[in-house]
Design an enzyme around this catalytic site. Structure first.
Site, PDB file in Angstrom:
ATOM      1  N   ASN A  10       0.862  -1.185   0.000  1.00 22.93           N
ATOM      2  CA  ASN A  10       0.000   0.000   0.000  1.00 22.93           C
ATOM      3  C   ASN A  10       0.900   1.236   0.000  1.00 22.93           C
ATOM      4  O   ASN A  10       1.391   1.667   1.039  1.00 22.93           O
ATOM      5  CB  ASN A  10      -0.870  -0.059   1.270  1.00 22.93           C
ATOM      6  N   ARG A  91      -2.614  -2.027  -3.402  1.00 23.10           N
ATOM      7  CA  ARG A  91      -3.712  -1.078  -3.247  1.00 23.10           C
ATOM      8  C   ARG A  91      -3.477   0.058  -4.236  1.00 23.10           C
ATOM      9  O   ARG A  91      -2.410   0.673  -4.227  1.00 23.10           O
ATOM     10  CB  ARG A  91      -3.743  -0.526  -1.830  1.00 23.10           C
ATOM     11  N   HIS A 180     -11.808   4.511  -0.145  1.00 27.62           N
ATOM     12  CA  HIS A 180     -11.921   3.583   0.998  1.00 27.62           C
ATOM     13  C   HIS A 180     -12.843   2.419   0.647  1.00 27.62           C
ATOM     14  O   HIS A 180     -13.404   1.774   1.524  1.00 27.62           O
ATOM     15  CB  HIS A 180     -12.531   4.254   2.259  1.00 27.62           C
ATOM     16  N   HIS A 208     -16.420   4.819   8.134  1.00 28.45           N
ATOM     17  CA  HIS A 208     -14.980   4.524   8.218  1.00 28.45           C
ATOM     18  C   HIS A 208     -14.299   5.787   8.733  1.00 28.45           C
ATOM     19  O   HIS A 208     -14.138   6.767   8.004  1.00 28.45           O
ATOM     20  CB  HIS A 208     -14.439   4.118   6.844  1.00 28.45           C
ATOM     21  N   ARG A 241      -7.836  16.998   6.566  1.00 24.08           N
ATOM     22  CA  ARG A 241      -8.619  17.431   5.389  1.00 24.08           C
ATOM     23  C   ARG A 241      -9.942  18.050   5.824  1.00 24.08           C
ATOM     24  O   ARG A 241     -10.579  17.572   6.771  1.00 24.08           O
ATOM     25  CB  ARG A 241      -8.912  16.218   4.491  1.00 24.08           C
ATOM     26  N   VAL A 331     -10.607   5.630  14.678  1.00 22.10           N
ATOM     27  CA  VAL A 331     -11.510   6.370  15.575  1.00 22.10           C
ATOM     28  C   VAL A 331     -12.784   5.561  15.809  1.00 22.10           C
ATOM     29  O   VAL A 331     -13.226   5.380  16.952  1.00 22.10           O
ATOM     30  CB  VAL A 331     -11.848   7.760  14.982  1.00 22.10           C
ATOM     31  N   GLU A 384      -8.174  -3.906   5.540  1.00 23.48           N
ATOM     32  CA  GLU A 384      -8.015  -3.707   4.101  1.00 23.48           C
ATOM     33  C   GLU A 384      -6.965  -4.646   3.524  1.00 23.48           C
ATOM     34  O   GLU A 384      -7.093  -5.120   2.395  1.00 23.48           O
ATOM     35  CB  GLU A 384      -7.641  -2.242   3.827  1.00 23.48           C
TER      36      GLU A 384
HETATM   37  P1  ADP Z   1      -5.507   5.566   8.615  1.00 19.80           P
HETATM   38  O1  ADP Z   1      -6.590   6.352   7.938  1.00 19.80           O
HETATM   39  O2  ADP Z   1      -4.155   6.221   8.536  1.00 19.80           O
HETATM   40  O3  ADP Z   1      -5.516   4.085   8.297  1.00 19.80           O
HETATM   41  P2  ADP Z   1      -6.431   4.733  11.235  1.00 19.80           P
HETATM   42  O4  ADP Z   1      -7.652   3.998  10.774  1.00 19.80           O
HETATM   43  O5  ADP Z   1      -5.334   3.947  11.835  1.00 19.80           O
HETATM   44  O6  ADP Z   1      -5.883   5.716  10.151  1.00 19.80           O
HETATM   45  O7  ADP Z   1      -6.958   5.801  12.333  1.00 19.80           O
HETATM   46  C1  ADP Z   1      -6.091   6.720  12.910  1.00 19.80           C
HETATM   47  C2  ADP Z   1      -6.903   7.564  13.892  1.00 19.80           C
HETATM   48  O8  ADP Z   1      -7.477   6.714  14.892  1.00 19.80           O
HETATM   49  C3  ADP Z   1      -6.051   8.604  14.635  1.00 19.80           C
HETATM   50  O9  ADP Z   1      -6.730   9.841  14.687  1.00 19.80           O
HETATM   51  C4  ADP Z   1      -5.963   8.008  16.032  1.00 19.80           C
HETATM   52  O10 ADP Z   1      -5.855   8.993  17.017  1.00 19.80           O
HETATM   53  C5  ADP Z   1      -7.296   7.312  16.163  1.00 19.80           C
HETATM   54  N1  ADP Z   1      -7.241   6.333  17.248  1.00 19.80           N
HETATM   55  C6  ADP Z   1      -6.500   5.215  17.309  1.00 19.80           C
HETATM   56  N2  ADP Z   1      -6.672   4.622  18.522  1.00 19.80           N
HETATM   57  C7  ADP Z   1      -7.536   5.396  19.229  1.00 19.80           C
HETATM   58  C8  ADP Z   1      -8.119   5.352  20.542  1.00 19.80           C
HETATM   59  N3  ADP Z   1      -7.824   4.359  21.365  1.00 19.80           N
HETATM   60  N4  ADP Z   1      -8.960   6.345  20.874  1.00 19.80           N
HETATM   61  C9  ADP Z   1      -9.249   7.339  20.037  1.00 19.80           C
HETATM   62  N5  ADP Z   1      -8.746   7.462  18.811  1.00 19.80           N
HETATM   63  C10 ADP Z   1      -7.905   6.499  18.403  1.00 19.80           C
END
Ligand code: ADP
Length: 402
Positions: A10, A91, A180, A208, A241, A331, A384
């Site tokens: 990716n 990807r 996504h 997502h 963004r 999140v 993914e």
């Molecule tokens: P990407 O889009 O880069 O794949 P992710 O799906 O890994 O991103 O999500 C990253 C986001 O998830 C970041 O904003 C991170 O702070 C949030 N996040 C990860 N763990 C937690 C948690 N335990 N509580 C709140 N937010 C979290």
């Protein structure tokens, strides 16, 4: 043993994620990340069965980054070509109006992906380099492109069309493509399996929420709307963004503030969203700031949740009622507050989150709706890489049968 695994690559705009995964068992054999490509403190981390490799130092470009990774993978384990890899899944961010399903890569396909760079200038060129380097390293293995846009190929014209001059739109391939898609497809499929239902019976909303964020409305297993559009900038508020803005803002910044296209691009893609409003893009940091009483962070959170609720409402109507609302992404999978607040006060629409279930610590697929809720509210971790690995294996197996 890595026999029977798929290597998933990716390549992002400044990073490369990779994973060796067993498509059938979902077992992750090894995974790693190249980050800060083009900066002096480039970083490669590789987690494998017997330990972790961690290297810091300049990584000039994507090609060098991926070559270094493949060298490390071969050093740590067996030489790459003898490692039992059955396919490489790539990807690819933009499939444009050309690719609608996982596709075996040959020179013509690679050229077509390259041609789509105009629609995804940060991403498709990085994807192309990833494919080139991996094909050189593993020339005898099928390489398969899995497109982020593919799942949204089914958007009805009314959802995919921007109300702008149709000739201009046609000439410039302007329409809503959605992104996504691999995650939305995987998660909506898991929802059906979790509920023991046929996907054809379900109306779903999938949220997502990661660094990037998007929502989709899925009817009978097919996407009928999504929040991202021509590019992954439209829709929900994201880490850096803006999501939806009045396009007039762009004109205003150009005419009145004298900003260039590149400056506005930087503003909307990298200095907006949570970061623009609060100074931080990571959700955990945002919550920590809110905990200290920071008013900007609180506003950022409120704008984020407001936008999310707006789309949940829109999709409820677009679908004509919903069976399941599902949270995924960093999140969505981890944050109790966003799940609670985005669905709060919707009892009269049959949507009730159970506070105890929402707050229970778990990493697995789970239901968080109350027993009395007419709508299922679920948390489904996305994967993914696994989805790409499975798609790559399916295409590779079909090739072998030919
Ligand atoms: P990407 O889009 O880069 O794949 P992710 O799906 O890994 O991103 O999500 C990253 C986001 O998830 C970041 O904003 C991170 O702070 C949030 N996040 C990860 N763990 C937690 C948690 N335990 N509580 C709140 N937010 C979290």
């Amino acid at each position: 043993m890595s026999d029977g695994t798929v290597l998933v690559i990716n390549s992002g705009s400044s990073s490369i994620k990779f994973e060796l995964v067993h498509p059938d068992t979902a077992e992750s054999v090894a995974h790693g990340l190249v980050e800060r490509i083009g900066e002096p403190d480039g970083h490669i981390v590789y987690n494998h069965r017997t330990g972790t490799e961690d290297r810091t130092g300049p990584i000039a470009d994507h090609r060098t980054g991926l070559e270094q990774v493949l060298a490390i993978v071969a050093q740590v384990g067996r030489p790459l070509r003898e490692a039992g890899i059955i396919a490489v899944g790539h990807r690819v961010v933009h499939g444009g109006d050309v690719f609608f399903e996982p596709t075996l890569i040959d020179d013509a396909v690679l050229a077509a992906i390259s041609d789509l760079a105009a629609l995804a200038p940060l991403h498709n060129p990085a994807n192309v380099i990833g494919i080139e380097v991996a094909r050189e390293a593993l020339p005898d293995v099928p390489h398969v492109a899995v497109f982020d846009t593919a799942f949204f190929h089914t958007l009805p014209a009314a959802a995919a069309t921007y109300a702008i001059d149709r000739e201009v739109a046609k000439e410039n391939r302007i329409r809503r493509y959605g992104f996504h898609g691999t995650s939305h497809e995987y998660v909506s499929g898991r929802v059906a399996a979790f509920l023991g239902k046929d996907p054809a019976e379900l109306n779903q909303i999938v949220l997502h929420l990661g660094n990037g964020a998007s929502a989709s409305a899925v009817k009978g297993g097919k996407a009928i709307d999504t929040t991202m559009g021509l590019t992954p900038l439209e829709g929900l508020v994201m880490g850096t963004r803006s999501g939806d803005v009045d396009p007039g803002i762009v004109l205003h910044l150009s005419r009145s503030a004298g900003m260039s296209v590149d400056q506005i691009d930087d503003l909307l893609n990298r200095r907006s969203g949570l970061k623009g409003l609060s100074g931080v893009n990571d959700f955990r940091e945002l919550l920590a700031l809110i905990g200290t009483g920071d008013a900007d962070a609180q506003l950022a959170y409120d704008v984020y949740v407001h936008r999310l609720r707006k789309y949940i409402g829109a999709y409820l109507v677009a679908l004509g009622g919903v069976d399941a609302i599902t949270f995924t992404g960093g999140v969505g999978e981890n944050n109790v507050d966003v799940r609670r607040d985005s669905l709060a006060g919707l009892g009269r629409l049959g949507i009730e989150v159970d506070a105890g279930l929402n707050e229970a610590k778990s990493r697995g697929e789970r239901r968080i709706s109350a027993a009395s809720s007419g709508v299922e509210v679920l948390v489904i971790p996305t994967n993914e890489e696994l989805a790409i690995a499975r798609a790559a294996k399916t295409v590779a197996s079909a090739v072998r049968l030919c």
